[in-house]
Write an enzyme that holds these catalytic residues in place. Structure first.
Site, PDB file in Angstrom:
ATOM      1  N   LEU A 156      59.147 134.972  87.891  1.00  0.00           N
ATOM      2  CA  LEU A 156      60.486 134.468  88.151  1.00  0.00           C
ATOM      3  C   LEU A 156      60.675 134.283  89.656  1.00  0.00           C
ATOM      4  CD1 LEU A 156      62.547 136.710  85.702  1.00  0.00           C
ATOM      5  CD2 LEU A 156      62.183 134.248  85.494  1.00  0.00           C
ATOM      6  N   GLY A 157      61.433 133.281  90.022  1.00  0.00           N
ATOM      7  CA  GLY A 157      61.642 132.994  91.434  1.00  0.00           C
ATOM      8  C   GLY A 157      60.880 131.786  91.918  1.00  0.00           C
ATOM      9  N   GLY A 158      59.861 131.366  91.149  1.00  0.00           N
ATOM     10  CA  GLY A 158      59.133 130.154  91.484  1.00  0.00           C
ATOM     11  C   GLY A 158      58.416 130.215  92.815  1.00  0.00           C
TER      12      GLY A 158
ATOM     13  N   CYS B  73      59.482 129.357  95.754  1.00  0.00           N
ATOM     14  CA  CYS B  73      60.319 129.842  96.854  1.00  0.00           C
ATOM     15  C   CYS B  73      60.183 131.345  97.064  1.00  0.00           C
ATOM     16  CB  CYS B  73      61.777 129.477  96.598  1.00  0.00           C
ATOM     17  SG  CYS B  73      62.904 130.066  97.877  1.00  0.00           S
TER      18      CYS B  73
ATOM     19  N   LYS C 267      58.711 133.394 105.554  1.00  0.00           N
ATOM     20  CA  LYS C 267      59.609 133.933 106.586  1.00  0.00           C
ATOM     21  C   LYS C 267      59.263 135.379 106.906  1.00  0.00           C
ATOM     22  CE  LYS C 267      61.186 129.954 106.296  1.00  0.00           C
ATOM     23  NZ  LYS C 267      60.098 129.541 105.411  1.00  0.00           N
TER      24      LYS C 267
ATOM     25  N   GLY D 109      47.811 118.888 109.024  1.00  0.00           N
ATOM     26  CA  GLY D 109      49.198 118.540 108.727  1.00  0.00           C
ATOM     27  C   GLY D 109      50.139 119.141 109.749  1.00  0.00           C
TER      28      GLY D 109
ATOM     29  N   ILE E  53      55.560 122.852 107.097  1.00  0.00           N
ATOM     30  CA  ILE E  53      54.761 123.923 106.494  1.00  0.00           C
ATOM     31  C   ILE E  53      53.582 124.268 107.401  1.00  0.00           C
ATOM     32  CG2 ILE E  53      53.323 124.598 104.527  1.00  0.00           C
ATOM     33  CD1 ILE E  53      55.052 122.778 102.767  1.00  0.00           C
TER      34      ILE E  53
ATOM     35  N   HIS F 104      82.575 134.673 121.720  1.00  0.00           N
ATOM     36  CA  HIS F 104      81.714 134.786 122.901  1.00  0.00           C
ATOM     37  C   HIS F 104      81.180 136.208 123.004  1.00  0.00           C
ATOM     38  CE1 HIS F 104      80.343 134.309 127.045  1.00  0.00           C
ATOM     39  NE2 HIS F 104      80.914 135.473 127.307  1.00  0.00           N
TER      40      HIS F 104
END
Length: 457
Positions: free
Chosen positions: A39-41, A43, A52, A178, A182, A436
């Site tokens: 699950l989550g594929g 990504c 990341k 490439g 990616i 700020h």
């Protein structure tokens, strides 16, 4: 063979598929989700999240090395060492927590999850092993796969992003084929982890999908990191060394320990008998309308399988909409803009129209930038490169696009997208008090500069 009946059947448990299922469950729609892997594929398992995590490890290691040599901050440490197996274990722990969380959310919303590979029989029938599932509505959320190069078959020293995200060791030398997002995200990470990195790109510059002004700070950062760029070079093959052709037609042999092939992604339309539906296609992707409906009634396609832009957040938004459509709500997928983020160093964000796109659309626009070199927060983060850029119509000051390059600018993407969705004008952003010291002050200053009165420039 057992037969199950459901209102909604979803093929694919990635961001698009699982969000469709969760929203359907919230709306009381009987739903079955079929997923052949985790699950989550892509990504959660071999894409966005693990990349990341690896980028964070690389940045921390790189910064520690910097402090062990010459730190302007007054920090002094011994030269660091890296246990990449522990790094991968930490990354895998994050992935496991997230995928476990997705499973819990599906269970909470009474979604039946079937682990296995779907085979489409017709628009209302799918088989998974010895189980036949009959449905009223079918959602195709099968995602995308890496584009392979026949002359560089994956295996041994030739790897894809999947293998690059689960290293057993950091290679001494890595060539990335490439120069898109990616390849550069992973190439920069590996350089910071200690590898000698080269990038081969057929176009005349890196990140060719972005404009040259926006990518220039990334180009400069690559040079500072010592990443070698072979632009306008084409790959010929690999036989222990990578053969490439330079712009003059000469052949170069690049010595390397690994070759990372990162030349893009394509819609995943193979392996589940999609051809049985004879759907209209848009190139290699499934053609959809503004409600994600395909050419077959009650069959929907969402996310990467429906083509560009291949972004997890697009898939999620489409999935939520489709669930609501099936429940009887009136919805249409018509976002003003979808943010695209590149997690290089520095980061890139594009939301809405760039200056060139605005011009091509026949719009007379004001284009204004504010540099992070004049932003106090950027200075305290040891990062003064980059800028925020706004594109707004000259006649009514309606903002049609935002772009940014710099440290941490991915977090500005939400503000950019919200301003476009809400129809903000330059005066709205210029008149909003920005905290700020923050990077967000550059957003306000870019708008003020477009109005002719930036305060800190």
């Amino acid at each position: 063979m057992q037969t199950l009946n459901t209102t909604l059947l979803i093929i694919g448990g990635g961001p698009g598929g699982y969000v469709t299922a969760i929203r359907a469950g919230q709306l009381g729609i009987p739903t079955i989700l079929v997923e052949g892997q985790s699950l989550g594929g892509t990504c959660l398992n071999i894409g966005c999240i693990p990349s990341k995590a690896l980028i964070h490890v690389a940045e921390q290691f790189h910064q520690t090395q910097h402090h062990s040599q010459h730190s302007a901050l007054g920090i002094s440490v011994s030269a660091p060492t890296l246990d990449i197996s522990k790094s991968v274990e930490w990354k895998d722990g994050i992935v496991d927590r997230l995928t476990t969380g997705v499973a819990a959310l599906l269970k909470k919303n009474k979604i039946q999850v079937i682990n296995g590979w779907a085979k489409i029989i017709d628009g209302k029938t799918v088989e998974v092993g010895d189980t036949r599932i009959q449905c009223e509505h079918l959602v195709l959320a099968t995602g995308s796969t890496s584009v392979n190069l026949p002359i560089l078959p994956i295996g041994g020293p030739i790897i894809s992003s999947t293998e690059a995200l689960a290293p057993t060791a950091v290679p001494k030398r890595l060539v990335v084929v490439g120069g898109g997002y990616i390849g550069l995200e992973l190439g920069i990470a590996y350089r910071k982890l200690g590898a000698e990195v080269s990038v081969v790109e057929a176009q005349d510059r890196i990140l060719p999908a972005y404009d040259a002004e926006l990518t220039q700070p990334v180009h400069e950062a690559l040079k500072q990191l010592g990443v070698k760029l072979y632009l306008k070079h084409s790959v010929l093959g690999f036989d222990g060394t990578l053969q490439v052709r330079d712009p003059e037609g000469e052949t170069l042999n690049l010595e390397t320990d690994q070759v990372l092939v990162a030349v893009g992604r394509k819609a995943n339309t193979q392996g589940f008998n999609l051809e049985a539906l004879n759907l209209d296609m848009n190139g290699s992707a499934i053609r959809i309308d503004s409600r994600c409906q395909t050419s077959m009634r009650n069959v929907y396609a969402i996310g990467d399988v429906s083509g560009e832009p291949m972004l997890a957040h697009r898939a999620m938004a489409q999935g939520e909409m489709v669930a609501e459509l099936i429940s009887g709500k009136r919805r249409e997928f018509n976002p003003t803009a979808i943010a695209a983020v590149c997690f290089t160093d520095p980061e890139l964000v594009v939301v809405g129209k760039t200056p060139d796109e605005a011009k091509a659309a026949g719009l007379d626009c004001i284009v204004s930038s504010f540099p992070f070199a004049a932003n106090g927060r950027a200075m305290t983060l040891e990062s003064k490169s980059g800028f925020v850029r706004v594109v707004a119509r000259r006649d009514n000051h309606l903002i049609v696009g935002w772009q940014a390059v710099g440290v941490g600018v991915s977090e500005l993407s939400t503000a950019f997208a919200q301003s476009l969705e809400m129809g903000a004008r330059l005066e709205d952003i210029g008149g909003t008090i920005h905290a700020h010291p923050t990077l967000g002050e550059a957003v306000q200053e870019a708008a003020l500069r477009a109005l002719g009165h930036a305060l800190h420039l």
